[in-house]
Scaffold this motif. Sequence first.
Motif, short mmCIF file in Angstrom:
data_model
loop_
_atom_site.label_atom_id
_atom_site.label_comp_id
_atom_site.label_asym_id
_atom_site.label_seq_id
_atom_site.Cartn_x
_atom_site.Cartn_y
_atom_site.Cartn_z
N ALA A 82 24.65 26.30 57.92
CA ALA A 82 24.15 27.67 58.06
C ALA A 82 25.31 28.63 58.27
O ALA A 82 26.34 28.29 58.86
CB ALA A 82 23.18 27.76 59.23
N GLY A 83 25.15 29.86 57.80
CA GLY A 83 26.19 30.86 57.95
C GLY A 83 26.35 31.70 56.71
O GLY A 83 25.54 31.62 55.78
N VAL A 84 27.40 32.52 56.68
CA VAL A 84 27.65 33.44 55.59
C VAL A 84 28.84 32.94 54.77
O VAL A 84 29.86 32.51 55.33
CB VAL A 84 27.93 34.86 56.11
CG1 VAL A 84 28.25 35.81 54.97
CG2 VAL A 84 26.74 35.37 56.91
N TYR A 85 28.69 33.01 53.44
CA TYR A 85 29.74 32.54 52.53
C TYR A 85 29.96 33.60 51.47
O TYR A 85 29.16 34.53 51.30
CB TYR A 85 29.33 31.23 51.87
CG TYR A 85 29.06 30.10 52.85
CD1 TYR A 85 30.06 29.19 53.17
CD2 TYR A 85 27.81 29.96 53.45
CE1 TYR A 85 29.82 28.16 54.06
CE2 TYR A 85 27.56 28.94 54.34
CZ TYR A 85 28.57 28.04 54.65
OH TYR A 85 28.32 27.02 55.53
N HIS A 86 31.05 33.43 50.71
CA HIS A 86 31.36 34.36 49.64
C HIS A 86 31.59 33.59 48.35
O HIS A 86 32.37 32.63 48.32
CB HIS A 86 32.60 35.19 49.97
CG HIS A 86 32.91 36.24 48.96
ND1 HIS A 86 33.78 36.03 47.90
CD2 HIS A 86 32.43 37.51 48.81
CE1 HIS A 86 33.85 37.12 47.17
NE2 HIS A 86 33.05 38.04 47.69
N ALA A 87 30.89 33.99 47.30
CA ALA A 87 31.09 33.40 45.98
C ALA A 87 32.12 34.22 45.24
O ALA A 87 31.94 35.42 45.05
CB ALA A 87 29.78 33.35 45.20
N THR A 88 33.22 33.59 44.82
CA THR A 88 34.29 34.32 44.17
C THR A 88 33.96 34.60 42.71
O THR A 88 33.08 33.97 42.11
CB THR A 88 35.60 33.52 44.24
OG1 THR A 88 35.46 32.33 43.44
CG2 THR A 88 35.92 33.14 45.67
N GLU A 89 34.69 35.55 42.13
CA GLU A 89 34.50 35.85 40.71
C GLU A 89 34.79 34.63 39.85
O GLU A 89 34.11 34.39 38.85
CB GLU A 89 35.41 37.01 40.30
CG GLU A 89 35.00 38.35 40.87
CD GLU A 89 35.86 39.49 40.31
OE1 GLU A 89 36.51 39.27 39.26
OE2 GLU A 89 35.87 40.57 40.91
N ALA A 90 35.80 33.85 40.23
CA ALA A 90 36.15 32.66 39.45
C ALA A 90 35.01 31.64 39.49
O ALA A 90 34.69 31.01 38.47
CB ALA A 90 37.44 32.04 40.00
N GLN A 91 34.38 31.48 40.64
CA GLN A 91 33.27 30.53 40.75
C GLN A 91 32.09 30.97 39.89
O GLN A 91 31.46 30.15 39.20
CB GLN A 91 32.84 30.40 42.21
CG GLN A 91 33.83 29.66 43.08
CD GLN A 91 33.47 29.72 44.56
OE1 GLN A 91 32.86 30.69 45.03
NE2 GLN A 91 33.87 28.70 45.31
N LEU A 92 31.77 32.25 39.91
CA LEU A 92 30.65 32.74 39.12
C LEU A 92 30.97 32.71 37.63
O LEU A 92 30.08 32.41 36.81
CB LEU A 92 30.28 34.17 39.56
CG LEU A 92 29.84 34.32 41.02
CD1 LEU A 92 29.47 35.76 41.32
CD2 LEU A 92 28.68 33.40 41.35
N ARG A 93 32.21 32.97 37.28
CA ARG A 93 32.61 32.88 35.86
C ARG A 93 32.48 31.44 35.37
O ARG A 93 32.08 31.19 34.23
CB ARG A 93 34.04 33.38 35.70
CG ARG A 93 34.43 33.66 34.24
CD ARG A 93 35.85 34.16 34.12
NE ARG A 93 36.11 35.28 35.02
CZ ARG A 93 36.98 35.23 36.03
NH1 ARG A 93 37.66 34.12 36.27
NH2 ARG A 93 37.17 36.29 36.79
#
Length: 393
Positions: A82-93
């Motif tokens: 549980a918690g807050v995360y960040h999806a990077t542009e490279a991961q989404l690409r």
Amino acid sequence: MPDPLDDSELAGDGDFLASFGETLLQTLDIGRWANGLDVEDILRVFREQVGGSMRKEDVLRAAVRKELLPLLKTGPHAPKGAGVYHATEAQLRAVHDGYLFRGNVEAVNGRAVSHDTLALGITQLGIAAVGYGGSSGTFSQRLFRKEVTFQMDDPFKQAREYIEQREIRSRKAPRNKDSLSRLATRGIRTYAERAILAERLQSEWRIGSGNPLAYELVTGSGYRTLLDASLEMLANLIDRQQKFVFVTDKLEHRGFLTLGHSLDTGEYAILETLESYGQEILDGWRYDDEGLVKATRFVRRYCPQVVMGLYRASNNSPPRLFFAHQEHVHFAVRIAMADSILRPEQGYPMLLDVASMTCHSVFGEDGFHGLVQDAYAQADPSLQYLNVRKLRR
């Protein structure tokens, strides 16, 4: 948990005052109503109300981001991770290139349209499955409900029975929707969307709409057959498929959505499993004894495996609730976010909208009602049983 199929609950006078800033008696005072339509005055009031509300939400957002988001990791129902995360542009690409645009992700959405007269009720259910490689198929079912049989041994007795039966059903049916209609348009459609997603698609990842463990399925909507079929199908989805993500665009869980508005672009939060949700269903729904045993077994085993979270694809779009298998939650939300950033002003998976538009095109109301009216015209040129006038809403 209240039954979402039951829209008869009414709030009290105190709730009305708290929500609208005036008493219900004041609202009912027609002398306080405006005469005519003063567009300039309406625009002024709307701008004041919208602007004031947005400023208050901005203050709330800052406080939530600073004080509450850090607590998600240690909340009373916090699952592993549980918690807050960040999806990077490279991961989404990478999701775009390796999954979405290669056709390795498919979405399912459905719609239901109905026609109802004294003579006959018709419900058409349509489901569309799509990927960026093209449509995976459309599926449909049509239900015909007719009360009058042709075996009238005692016409007088049966005529009285039909009149009483129809009147009782009308009195019990809020907004002209009785339990059978709601079963067809909500329960069966919801079941079919998930069954097709779990059993008929070939892609590695699948996207659905709403909560995968939908209330009307875990309760069976009062129908034992639907309950048994739903629990078996959902168990298959969670045990065998696992690689799914469901996203909702409704204003459900408004408290969680308030948390979601404090997220920045590309951030997502893992909130909790569906254990407490499942327990609320067990506590609130009136199962028969055997149904309760089956539902309890299902909730205990499968609700802890499904995680609910939030993501924000863009600061120009609202946050979205998502649901995924706990073992694949991080990649699942990246699938949803990668599809959502294709339209940053919406922040919602485009494949779900494509599936919805496909349903509208193939199974839309205009085409459906046109076919119905043609059938009535062929059967009875007088059209005495066809009510073509739309009810006011």
